[in-house]
Design a protein around this motif. Structure first.
Motif, PDB file in Angstrom:
ATOM      1  N   UNK A   1       6.539  11.909 -13.141  1.00 22.50           N
ATOM      2  CA  UNK A   1       5.731  11.358 -14.232  1.00 22.50           C
ATOM      3  C   UNK A   1       4.431  12.111 -14.436  1.00 22.50           C
ATOM      4  N   UNK A   2       4.306  13.298 -13.834  1.00 16.40           N
ATOM      5  CA  UNK A   2       3.034  14.031 -13.882  1.00 16.40           C
ATOM      6  C   UNK A   2       2.714  14.578 -15.267  1.00 16.40           C
ATOM      7  N   UNK A   3       3.697  14.696 -16.145  1.00 13.31           N
ATOM      8  CA  UNK A   3       3.442  15.221 -17.486  1.00 13.31           C
ATOM      9  C   UNK A   3       2.936  14.156 -18.454  1.00 13.31           C
ATOM     10  N   UNK A   4       2.968  12.899 -18.035  1.00 13.47           N
ATOM     11  CA  UNK A   4       2.525  11.827 -18.927  1.00 13.47           C
ATOM     12  C   UNK A   4       1.001  11.842 -19.036  1.00 13.47           C
ATOM     13  N   UNK A   5       0.515  11.775 -20.249  1.00 18.43           N
ATOM     14  CA  UNK A   5      -0.923  11.771 -20.495  1.00 18.43           C
ATOM     15  C   UNK A   5      -1.321  10.494 -21.218  1.00 18.43           C
ATOM     16  N   UNK A   6      -2.616  10.218 -21.223  1.00 17.22           N
ATOM     17  CA  UNK A   6      -3.118   9.043 -21.927  1.00 17.22           C
ATOM     18  C   UNK A   6      -2.931   7.761 -21.165  1.00 17.22           C
ATOM     19  N   UNK A   7      -2.655   7.842 -19.854  1.00 14.60           N
ATOM     20  CA  UNK A   7      -2.449   6.644 -19.041  1.00 14.60           C
ATOM     21  C   UNK A   7      -3.361   6.726 -17.818  1.00 14.60           C
ATOM     22  N   UNK A   8      -4.647   6.383 -17.960  1.00 15.79           N
ATOM     23  CA  UNK A   8      -5.591   6.522 -16.851  1.00 15.79           C
ATOM     24  C   UNK A   8      -5.180   5.704 -15.634  1.00 15.79           C
ATOM     25  N   UNK A   9      -5.285   6.339 -14.456  1.00 14.25           N
ATOM     26  CA  UNK A   9      -4.953   5.663 -13.204  1.00 14.25           C
ATOM     27  C   UNK A   9      -3.491   5.324 -13.059  1.00 14.25           C
ATOM     28  N   UNK A  10      -2.630   6.041 -13.753  1.00 18.82           N
ATOM     29  CA  UNK A  10      -1.204   5.710 -13.765  1.00 18.82           C
ATOM     30  C   UNK A  10      -0.587   5.749 -12.374  1.00 18.82           C
ATOM     31  N   UNK A  11       0.198   4.763 -12.080  1.00 19.55           N
ATOM     32  CA  UNK A  11       1.083   4.722 -10.917  1.00 19.55           C
ATOM     33  C   UNK A  11       2.474   4.450 -11.465  1.00 19.55           C
ATOM     34  N   UNK A  12       3.474   5.183 -10.990  1.00 18.87           N
ATOM     35  CA  UNK A  12       4.783   5.087 -11.643  1.00 18.87           C
ATOM     36  C   UNK A  12       5.936   5.182 -10.667  1.00 18.87           C
TER      37      UNK A  12
ATOM     38  N   UNK B   1       0.833  -1.206   0.000  1.00 15.71           N
ATOM     39  CA  UNK B   1       0.000   0.000   0.000  1.00 15.71           C
ATOM     40  C   UNK B   1       0.868   1.258   0.000  1.00 15.71           C
ATOM     41  N   UNK B   2       1.970   1.242   0.750  1.00 14.72           N
ATOM     42  CA  UNK B   2       2.868   2.395   0.775  1.00 14.72           C
ATOM     43  C   UNK B   2       3.523   2.597  -0.600  1.00 14.72           C
ATOM     44  N   UNK B   3       3.946   1.494  -1.229  1.00 18.91           N
ATOM     45  CA  UNK B   3       4.562   1.603  -2.562  1.00 18.91           C
ATOM     46  C   UNK B   3       3.555   2.143  -3.569  1.00 18.91           C
ATOM     47  N   UNK B   4       2.348   1.607  -3.539  1.00 23.69           N
ATOM     48  CA  UNK B   4       1.316   2.040  -4.477  1.00 23.69           C
ATOM     49  C   UNK B   4       0.991   3.516  -4.294  1.00 23.69           C
ATOM     50  N   UNK B   5       0.945   3.962  -3.050  1.00 26.00           N
ATOM     51  CA  UNK B   5       0.657   5.378  -2.784  1.00 26.00           C
ATOM     52  C   UNK B   5       1.766   6.267  -3.315  1.00 26.00           C
ATOM     53  N   UNK B   6       3.014   5.850  -3.136  1.00 26.39           N
ATOM     54  CA  UNK B   6       4.145   6.630  -3.630  1.00 26.39           C
ATOM     55  C   UNK B   6       4.139   6.675  -5.160  1.00 26.39           C
ATOM     56  N   UNK B   7       3.769   5.567  -5.779  1.00 24.19           N
ATOM     57  CA  UNK B   7       3.709   5.535  -7.242  1.00 24.19           C
ATOM     58  C   UNK B   7       2.595   6.453  -7.757  1.00 24.19           C
ATOM     59  N   UNK B   8       1.483   6.505  -7.054  1.00 16.66           N
ATOM     60  CA  UNK B   8       0.391   7.398  -7.448  1.00 16.66           C
ATOM     61  C   UNK B   8       0.811   8.859  -7.335  1.00 16.66           C
ATOM     62  N   UNK B   9       1.562   9.173  -6.275  1.00 22.93           N
ATOM     63  CA  UNK B   9       2.040  10.544  -6.097  1.00 22.93           C
ATOM     64  C   UNK B   9       3.003  10.933  -7.214  1.00 22.93           C
ATOM     65  N   UNK B  10       3.889  10.024  -7.596  1.00 19.90           N
ATOM     66  CA  UNK B  10       4.842  10.289  -8.687  1.00 19.90           C
ATOM     67  C   UNK B  10       4.109  10.579  -9.986  1.00 19.90           C
ATOM     68  N   UNK B  11       3.022   9.852 -10.241  1.00 15.76           N
ATOM     69  CA  UNK B  11       2.263  10.053 -11.470  1.00 15.76           C
ATOM     70  C   UNK B  11       1.406  11.315 -11.419  1.00 15.76           C
ATOM     71  N   UNK B  12       0.966  11.662 -10.211  1.00  8.97           N
ATOM     72  CA  UNK B  12       0.056  12.804 -10.089  1.00  8.97           C
ATOM     73  C   UNK B  12       0.799  14.129  -9.999  1.00  8.97           C
ATOM     74  N   UNK B  13       1.867  14.176  -9.231  1.00  7.11           N
ATOM     75  CA  UNK B  13       2.543  15.455  -9.006  1.00  7.11           C
ATOM     76  C   UNK B  13       4.062  15.349  -9.047  1.00  7.11           C
ATOM     77  N   UNK B  14       4.560  14.192  -9.371  1.00  7.16           N
ATOM     78  CA  UNK B  14       6.012  14.002  -9.397  1.00  7.16           C
ATOM     79  C   UNK B  14       6.576  13.981 -10.799  1.00  7.16           C
TER      80      UNK B  14
END
Length: 543
Positions: free
Chosen positions: A486-497, A471-484
């Motif tokens: 990987x935040x500029x990547x588009x076309x990847x719904x629900x991205x975790x990175x 759960x901690x890893x998944x949350x960190x990956x979501x943050x990277x995709x949302x505001x980190x």
């Protein structure tokens, strides 16, 4: 003329018969002719060309035939035995030779031939005759073992069942420096002829290949039959150039290029080898080979893979988005099945492989942080990492094996992350583990490529994942995709990175979870982190 009585005639005939019989049977097992025949048989059994030929009346002729036969038969064992020896009063003798050729898998071929022995000044010698090897074999003949393959050859199929790779006729265009008076002129002419279909095979490339072959005959390029029709000139009209027609496993869709082709070809060849038949032939100049024994190979099964052809095309287009070495793989987020793999030419030149470990750098920092917070001991940390697919070695059937490159080893929960190495398979397994946990799964799985051929896992075990860690890893990956990063990547719904590099010179990584897939991108050289993001973005736009 005085006529002999019938009784006198009978006495003389009986005397002659007895005399001949005594002479004929005089060659016992310990006689000189018998010893010569047995010595020849021992040399045959040892596949000793020099020793066997020296025991004949024509050593040079015998050496040529025996050498070609031993080389052509490449038997595991040869068992030659003298069954009978008969000596005659005229200084000759005869013998029967039984020769058994044996190969693995209980394959055997046996001949029983007749030979003769002559007494020369140098001693008793076997009268050389190629028929000693097989009755009726002519001068210049030889025995040879060939493999026989059933047709059609197995097809490598994609996940949908369509042909992904299949056997097709191809043309190997060879250049032999010894067969041309002006090598450079031939090289230039060949490059010009190939330009319409193979512009990358330049004169320099051909010269480099000749140099790698130490000046011997060199394969310039392999072309399919349709390609031969668009050449600028007929290659066989160029001095020193020949075209060899053969068969090869090639991509059914010529638009596709993948590093998986090497491992899949190796697996396909292993299937072909396991189902191949065999045939012993008698070959002679000017004659068609004569079949003497053997078994036809049985058809091998088609190879069913998890590759998605449309996915593979998208991966290939994404890999060429950057000029520096870039390799990209995708996995099914539920099963761990490999959907495809592609790389650009720069990565291909560097031989970047899916199962070779490379520095992870900062990419796995969120993973290490999560484990540190939930694992209280070294053993617990090691177990959690292995259950996420890290620190393990995956031997995936159909994926080219690495050449002695180890995967990262686990030392402790808080060891320096920049020292950790991982393969693209490790990163894929990690992404799949997180995706499975988010989908309600509890156990991690190994990546695989060929259906029904499980992956061998060494260096630890996969297993139940720690829910809090994931759960901690998944949350960190979501943050990277949302505001980190990987935040500029588009076309990847629900991205975790996960995004990271191993310093200014790389390598750089991207691990993404989106749309039921796990994407892994690996790039090298400066600004490799940015390059990995560019490749990932191109992929998501295409899919």
């Amino acid at each position: 003329m005085r006529l002999l009585s019938w009784r006198s005639v009978m006495v003389l005939c009986l005397s002659a018969v007895l005399t001949l019989a005594l002479v004929a049977c005089g060659g016992g097992e310990t006689s000189a002719p018998a010893k010569a025949a047995q010595a020849f048989a021992r040399a045959m059994s040892g596949q000793d060309v020099a020793a066997a030929s020296d025991l004949t009346t024509s050593p040079s002729q015998a050496a040529e035939t025996l050498g070609e036969t031993f080389a052509g038969m490449h038997a595991r064992t040869v068992d030659a035995q003298v069954l009978d020896t008969v000596e005659y009063s005229d200084g000759t003798a005869s013998f029967v030779l039984r020769t058994r050729w044996s190969w693995p898998d209980d394959r055997e071929f046996t001949t029983k031939t007749n030979g003769s022995i002559r007494r020369l000044e140098s001693g008793w010698r076997v009268q050389w005759d190629p028929a000693l090897l097989n009755t009726g074999m002519p001068v210049g003949g030889r025995l040879q073992l060939i493999r026989t393959d059933a047709t059609p050859a197995p097809t490598v199929r994609s996940a949908s069942g369509k042909a992904f790779m299949q056997m097709q006729p191809v043309n190997e265009i060879m250049i032999n420096p010894a067969a041309t008076r002006n090598l450079q002129r031939s090289v230039n002419a060949l490059a010009a002829a190939l330009k319409p279909i193979a512009p990358l095979i330049t004169a320099k490339v051909i010269n480099d290949k000749i140099a790698d072959a130490n000046g011997g005959q060199t394969l310039a390029v392999t072309l399919r039959d349709p390609d031969m029709k668009v050449l600028a000139a007929d290659p066989e009209r160029i001095a020193g150039v020949t075209v060899v027609k053969t068969g090869m496993l090639v991509m059914s869709d010529r638009r596709i290029s993948t590093p998986l082709a090497t491992g899949l070809t190796n697996y396909w060849q292993a299937v072909r080898d396991a189902t191949a038949g065999w045939q012993v032939q008698q070959a002679a100049p000017g004659e068609a080979p004569q079949r003497l024994a053997g078994e036809q190979g049985r058809p091998g099964p088609d190879i069913m893979t998890t590759v998605n052809q449309q996915e593979q095309l998208a991966l290939g287009d994404a890999a060429v988005e950057v000029a520096q070495p870039a390799t990209i793989m995708s996995f099914d987020a539920k099963s761990g099945a490999i959907l495809g793999m592609a790389q650009n030419s720069a990565a291909g030149d560097k031989r970047i492989l899916a199962d070779v470990a490379y520095p992870a750098g900062s990419t796995l920092d969120p993973v290490f942080d999560a484990i540190d917070k939930n694992a209280k001991t070294k053993d617990a940390a090691t177990g959690q990492m292995q259950h996420l697919g890290l620190g393990l070695t995956f031997a995936v059937p159909g994926v080219a094996a690495p050449e002695g490159e180890p995967s990262g080893s686990i030392q402790a929960a808080s060891f320096r992350p920049q020292n950790f190495t991982a393969t693209m398979l490790n990163m894929g397994a990690l992404g799949v583990a997180v995706a499975r946990s988010l989908d309600g799964g509890s156990d991690s799985v190994a990546p695989y490529l060929i259906k029904g051929s499980p992956t061998k896992v060494t260096g630890g075990k996969l297993g139940a994942m720690n829910d809090q860690t994931v759960r901690r890893i998944a949350a960190a990956m979501a943050t990277t995709a949302r505001s980190g990063d990987a935040s500029d990547i588009s076309g990847a719904p629900g991205l975790r990175a996960l995004v990271g590099t191993n310093g200014p010179e790389g390598p750089g990584w991207f691990v993404g979870i989106s749309g039921g897939k796990v994407l892994v991108v690996y790039c090298e050289d400066a600004r490799s982190g940015t390059a990995a993001l560019q490749v990932a973005q191109k992929y998501y736009r295409l899919t």
